[in-house]
Design an enzyme around this catalytic site. Structure first.
Site, PDB file in Angstrom:
ATOM      1  N   LYS A  91       1.284  -0.841   0.146  1.00 36.15           N
ATOM      2  CA  LYS A  91       0.279  -0.182   0.164  1.00 36.15           C
ATOM      3  C   LYS A  91       0.561   1.460  -0.228  1.00 36.15           C
ATOM      4  CE  LYS A  91      -4.014   2.415  -0.109  1.00 36.15           C
ATOM      5  NZ  LYS A  91      -3.543   2.607  -1.230  1.00 36.15           N
ATOM      6  N   LYS A 127       5.525   1.802  -3.122  1.00 34.05           N
ATOM      7  CA  LYS A 127       5.352   3.544  -3.593  1.00 34.05           C
ATOM      8  C   LYS A 127       5.711   2.553  -5.039  1.00 34.05           C
ATOM      9  CE  LYS A 127       4.979   7.616  -2.544  1.00 34.05           C
ATOM     10  NZ  LYS A 127       3.903   8.141  -0.651  1.00 34.05           N
ATOM     11  N   ASP A 167      -0.193  10.731  -4.406  1.00 28.68           N
ATOM     12  CA  ASP A 167       0.720  11.171  -3.986  1.00 28.68           C
ATOM     13  C   ASP A 167       1.403  12.512  -5.108  1.00 28.68           C
ATOM     14  OD1 ASP A 167       3.289  10.438  -2.153  1.00 28.68           O
ATOM     15  OD2 ASP A 167       4.293  11.941  -3.177  1.00 28.68           O
ATOM     16  N   SER A 378      -7.133   5.903   3.737  1.00 30.97           N
ATOM     17  CA  SER A 378      -6.424   5.094   2.758  1.00 30.97           C
ATOM     18  C   SER A 378      -7.063   3.623   2.856  1.00 30.97           C
ATOM     19  CB  SER A 378      -5.655   4.580   2.090  1.00 30.97           C
ATOM     20  OG  SER A 378      -5.166   5.896   0.298  1.00 30.97           O
TER      21      SER A 378
HETATM   22  P1  NDP Z   1       1.268  17.854  -4.555  1.00 32.45           P
HETATM   23  O1  NDP Z   1       1.177  17.242  -5.436  1.00 32.45           O
HETATM   24  O2  NDP Z   1      -0.996  18.255  -4.038  1.00 32.45           O
HETATM   25  O3  NDP Z   1       1.367  19.360  -3.645  1.00 32.45           O
HETATM   26  C1  NDP Z   1       2.750  19.209  -3.963  1.00 32.45           C
HETATM   27  C2  NDP Z   1       3.288  20.029  -3.505  1.00 32.45           C
HETATM   28  O4  NDP Z   1       4.430  19.969  -2.801  1.00 32.45           O
HETATM   29  C3  NDP Z   1       3.040  21.546  -4.794  1.00 32.45           C
HETATM   30  O5  NDP Z   1       3.057  22.682  -3.944  1.00 32.45           O
HETATM   31  C4  NDP Z   1       3.947  22.030  -4.654  1.00 32.45           C
HETATM   32  O6  NDP Z   1       4.655  22.768  -5.686  1.00 32.45           O
HETATM   33  C5  NDP Z   1       5.075  21.232  -3.444  1.00 32.45           C
HETATM   34  N1  NDP Z   1       6.495  20.970  -4.045  1.00 32.45           N
HETATM   35  C6  NDP Z   1       6.971  19.645  -4.657  1.00 32.45           C
HETATM   36  N2  NDP Z   1       7.947  18.862  -5.116  1.00 32.45           N
HETATM   37  C7  NDP Z   1       9.235  19.785  -4.748  1.00 32.45           C
HETATM   38  C8  NDP Z   1      10.392  20.225  -5.087  1.00 32.45           C
HETATM   39  N3  NDP Z   1      10.820  19.795  -5.898  1.00 32.45           N
HETATM   40  N4  NDP Z   1      11.101  21.457  -4.562  1.00 32.45           N
HETATM   41  C9  NDP Z   1       9.872  22.365  -3.582  1.00 32.45           C
HETATM   42  N5  NDP Z   1       8.064  22.653  -3.497  1.00 32.45           N
HETATM   43  C10 NDP Z   1       7.908  20.574  -4.203  1.00 32.45           C
HETATM   44  O7  NDP Z   1       1.675  17.015  -3.343  1.00 32.45           O
HETATM   45  P2  NDP Z   1       1.252  16.490  -1.883  1.00 32.45           P
HETATM   46  O8  NDP Z   1       0.322  17.598  -1.156  1.00 32.45           O
HETATM   47  O9  NDP Z   1      -0.007  14.856  -1.961  1.00 32.45           O
HETATM   48  O10 NDP Z   1       2.134  15.524  -0.898  1.00 32.45           O
HETATM   49  C11 NDP Z   1       3.679  16.182  -0.359  1.00 32.45           C
HETATM   50  C12 NDP Z   1       4.022  15.697   0.633  1.00 32.45           C
HETATM   51  O11 NDP Z   1       3.103  15.106   1.274  1.00 32.45           O
HETATM   52  C13 NDP Z   1       5.050  14.435  -0.600  1.00 32.45           C
HETATM   53  O12 NDP Z   1       5.881  14.853   1.031  1.00 32.45           O
HETATM   54  C14 NDP Z   1       4.020  13.230  -0.188  1.00 32.45           C
HETATM   55  O13 NDP Z   1       4.741  11.973  -0.587  1.00 32.45           O
HETATM   56  C15 NDP Z   1       3.614  13.635   1.274  1.00 32.45           C
HETATM   57  N6  NDP Z   1       2.766  12.476   1.915  1.00 32.45           N
HETATM   58  C16 NDP Z   1       1.123  12.992   0.897  1.00 32.45           C
HETATM   59  C17 NDP Z   1       0.303  12.197   1.437  1.00 32.45           C
HETATM   60  C18 NDP Z   1      -1.066  12.544   0.583  1.00 32.45           C
HETATM   61  O14 NDP Z   1      -2.434  11.464   0.441  1.00 32.45           O
HETATM   62  N7  NDP Z   1      -1.051  13.100  -1.133  1.00 32.45           N
HETATM   63  C19 NDP Z   1      -0.063  10.615   2.418  1.00 32.45           C
HETATM   64  C20 NDP Z   1       1.449  10.694   2.461  1.00 32.45           C
HETATM   65  C21 NDP Z   1       2.704  12.141   2.694  1.00 32.45           C
HETATM   66  P3  NDP Z   1       4.305  22.765  -7.496  1.00 32.45           P
HETATM   67  O15 NDP Z   1       2.938  22.566  -7.683  1.00 32.45           O
HETATM   68  O16 NDP Z   1       5.745  24.219  -7.496  1.00 32.45           O
HETATM   69  O17 NDP Z   1       4.982  21.200  -7.837  1.00 32.45           O
HETATM   70  O1  2IT Z   2       2.526   8.825   1.393  1.00 34.73           O
HETATM   71  C1  2IT Z   2       2.182   8.145   1.750  1.00 34.73           C
HETATM   72  O2  2IT Z   2       1.390   7.895   2.536  1.00 34.73           O
HETATM   73  C2  2IT Z   2       0.608   8.516   1.093  1.00 34.73           C
HETATM   74  N1  2IT Z   2       1.120   9.359  -0.066  1.00 34.73           N
HETATM   75  C3  2IT Z   2      -0.463   8.013   0.694  1.00 34.73           C
HETATM   76  C4  2IT Z   2      -0.720   6.371   0.071  1.00 34.73           C
HETATM   77  C5  2IT Z   2      -1.699   6.198   0.200  1.00 34.73           C
HETATM   78  O3  2IT Z   2      -1.937   4.731   0.036  1.00 34.73           O
HETATM   79  O4  2IT Z   2      -2.693   6.503   0.646  1.00 34.73           O
END
Ligand code: NDP
Ligand code: 2IT
Length: 446
Positions: A91, A127, A167, A378
């Site tokens: 997952k 992943k 992600d 999830s």
């Molecule tokens: P999104 O794509 O929705 O948003 C990502 C954000 O981070 C955007 O504002 C983006 O800016 C910025 N960003 C991405 N890459 C970079 C970079 N290299 N340098 C600077 N800023 C960056 O992703 P999420 O919000 O879903 O994910 C954000 C973080 O949270 C990640 O680390 C992800 O692994 C983690 N995460 C996500 C989960 C989920 O359920 N979605 C669960 C647990 C963890 P821009 O638009 O300019 O690229």
């Molecule tokens: O980093 C994370 O935990 C996620 N992007 C969410 C993974 C999931 O299966 O909901």
């Protein structure tokens, strides 16, 4: 003895996967926490658990060809790393970003094993992703990419085998296209992805879950210090799914969110960020965060990401990407009076930054604990799909809240039991690891 075992395994990983810096970083960070556990539980070394847990069960890398709007053939690289299935089906999310490579996906998959274990739900770790960049692509291009990506991935996933999700770069739109293609190829309609739309099997609260969960986790850390979010100034990096809903929950608890960012730069709005505008710009129009400062007089936009940590705040929620908060940023946060850091992103703080937070004894919640609310919800989506039922928003939110409280309690207790009270890095790593290790021992050498 135990530290020799750990260094041996870390060295093997570095030799086997040269140049995979992020993967090395994640492995080193987790294994270094485990020394007292390995000392106390001799069967871990006897059963070769560290050698096995650092080697993915399966790695699938594939070509993703698609045709752009100009009629030109484009080729991306897709991958899915099925890291560990001791606790359940693999997952974890799918990341679509030009920086994606095997090091990034392996570090994320490795972290996911322990994060998923901490949720208390039956989920293994995995992943996936691609170096495809959804930015600037038309809906049709994104659809063609997602269909091609799933045209290979569908062979390797299933509701009881491997269940991907969102992600960075993968949101509701991409999940929809991928779900549609899977259904068409396999002629099966079931929960093979999470983060689905509410009209076709998604769960209420999944969109909000990572951000809300991160704030719930931070609340627990603050409670232990007789504090909370009310009237606090909060800085949140990122303006994607995690950042937006962390901001929403923090605001609903009385905090003022004064800064957010994207990969181009950050906005500082001392009057408090207007979240409706951020949602419109980012979720609907897919624009840059710099546009915010054009519409709001009290806001200032600064190019570059790292400067966001120079804004004085009480609480910081790094929610963009890995290694976005370095030692200098951490020192500045602490010097300016920041008392709590909870990671919405995966591994956003460098090892040097983590050390600054731990040495300063501020509340520090590492990603695998603080952002586990997304994958936990999830897991709740999978439960609802299996039951063919949908739970109400309040019911899912209450379950998420309880899971985050439990994760905090579990990490706190493990930190105490292994003589590093208050160190939630050690606590989360140890508690997450022990459950997986015990099950791997029970399953025999596989
Ligand atoms: P999104 O794509 O929705 O948003 C990502 C954000 O981070 C955007 O504002 C983006 O800016 C910025 N960003 C991405 N890459 C970079 C970079 N290299 N340098 C600077 N800023 C960056 O992703 P999420 O919000 O879903 O994910 C954000 C973080 O949270 C990640 O680390 C992800 O692994 C983690 N995460 C996500 C989960 C989920 O359920 N979605 C669960 C647990 C963890 P821009 O638009 O300019 O690229
Ligand atoms: O980093 C994370 O935990 C996620 N992007 C969410 C993974 C999931 O299966 O909901």
């Amino acid at each position: 003895m135990s530290s020799q075992y750990i260094s041996r395994v870390v060295e093997t990983v570095k030799k086997r996967y040269p140049g995979e810096a992020e993967f090395h970083q994640a492995v080193t960070e987790v294994l270094e926490s485990l020394s007292p556990v390995i000392e106390k539980n001799k069967e871990i070394e006897q059963a070769g658990i560290l050698e096995r847990i650092t080697e993915p069960e399966r790695q699938i890398i594939f070509r993703v060809p698609w045709i752009d709007d100009a009629g030109k053939v484009q080729v991306n690289r897709g991958m899915r790393i099925q890291f560990n299935s001791a606790l359940g089906p693999y997952k974890g999310g799918i990341r679509l970003h030009p920086s994606v490579n095997t090091s990034i996906i392996k570090f994320l998959g490795f972290e996911q094993i322990f994060k998923n274990s901490l949720t208390g739900l039956m989920m293994g770790g995995g992943k996936g992703g691609s170096d495809f960049d959804p930015k600037g692509k038309s809906d049709n291009e994104v659809m063609r990419f997602c269909q091609s990506f799933m045209a290979e991935l569908y062979r390797h996933i299933d509701a009881d085998t491997d269940v991907p999700a969102g992600d960075i770069g993968t949101g509701a739109r991409e999940i929809g296209y991928m779900f549609g293609q899977y259904k068409r190829l396999k002629n099966i309609y079931h929960g093979i992805l999470t983060g689905k739309g509410l009209l076709y099997g998604g769960s209420l609260v999944r969109t909000e879950a990572t951000g809300y969960g991160c704030v719930y986790f931070c609340q627990e850390m603050l409670k232990d210090r007789s504090s909370g979010f009310d009237k606090k100034n909060v800085v949140i990096s990122g303006s994607g799914n995690v950042a937006i809903y962390a901001a929403e929950k923090a605001m609903s608890l009385g905090a003022k969110v004064i800064a957010m960012s994207d990969s181009g730069g950050y906005i500082h709005d001392a009057d408090g960020i207007k979240l409706d505008l951020v949602k419109k710009l980012k979720e609907v129009e897919r624009k840059r965060i710099s546009e915010y400062a054009k519409e709001v007089k009290s806001a200032k936009y600064t190019e570059g990401c790292s400067g966001i940590w120079t804004i004085p705040c009480d609480i910081a929620l790094p929610s963009a990407t890995q290694n976005e908060l370095d030692e200098a940023g951490a020192k500045t946060l602490v010097k300016n009076g920041c008392t709590a850091v909870a990671e919405g992103a995966n591994m956003p703080s460098t090892p040097e930054a983590v050390k600054v937070f731990l040495d300063a004894k501020i509340a520090y919640g590492p990603g695998k604990a603080a952002n586990a609310g997304g994958v936990a919800t999830s897991g709740l989506e999978m439960s609802q799909n299996s039951q063919r039922l949908s739970w109400s928003f309040d019911e899912v939110d209450a379950k998420l809240h309880r899971i985050m409280e439990n994760i905090h309690e579990t990490a706190k207790n493990a930190a105490k039991e292994y003589n590093t009270p208050g160190n939630l890095v050690n606590g989360a790593n140890i508690a997450g690891f022990l459950k997986v290790a015990k099950v791997m021992i029970a399953h025999g050498v596989i």
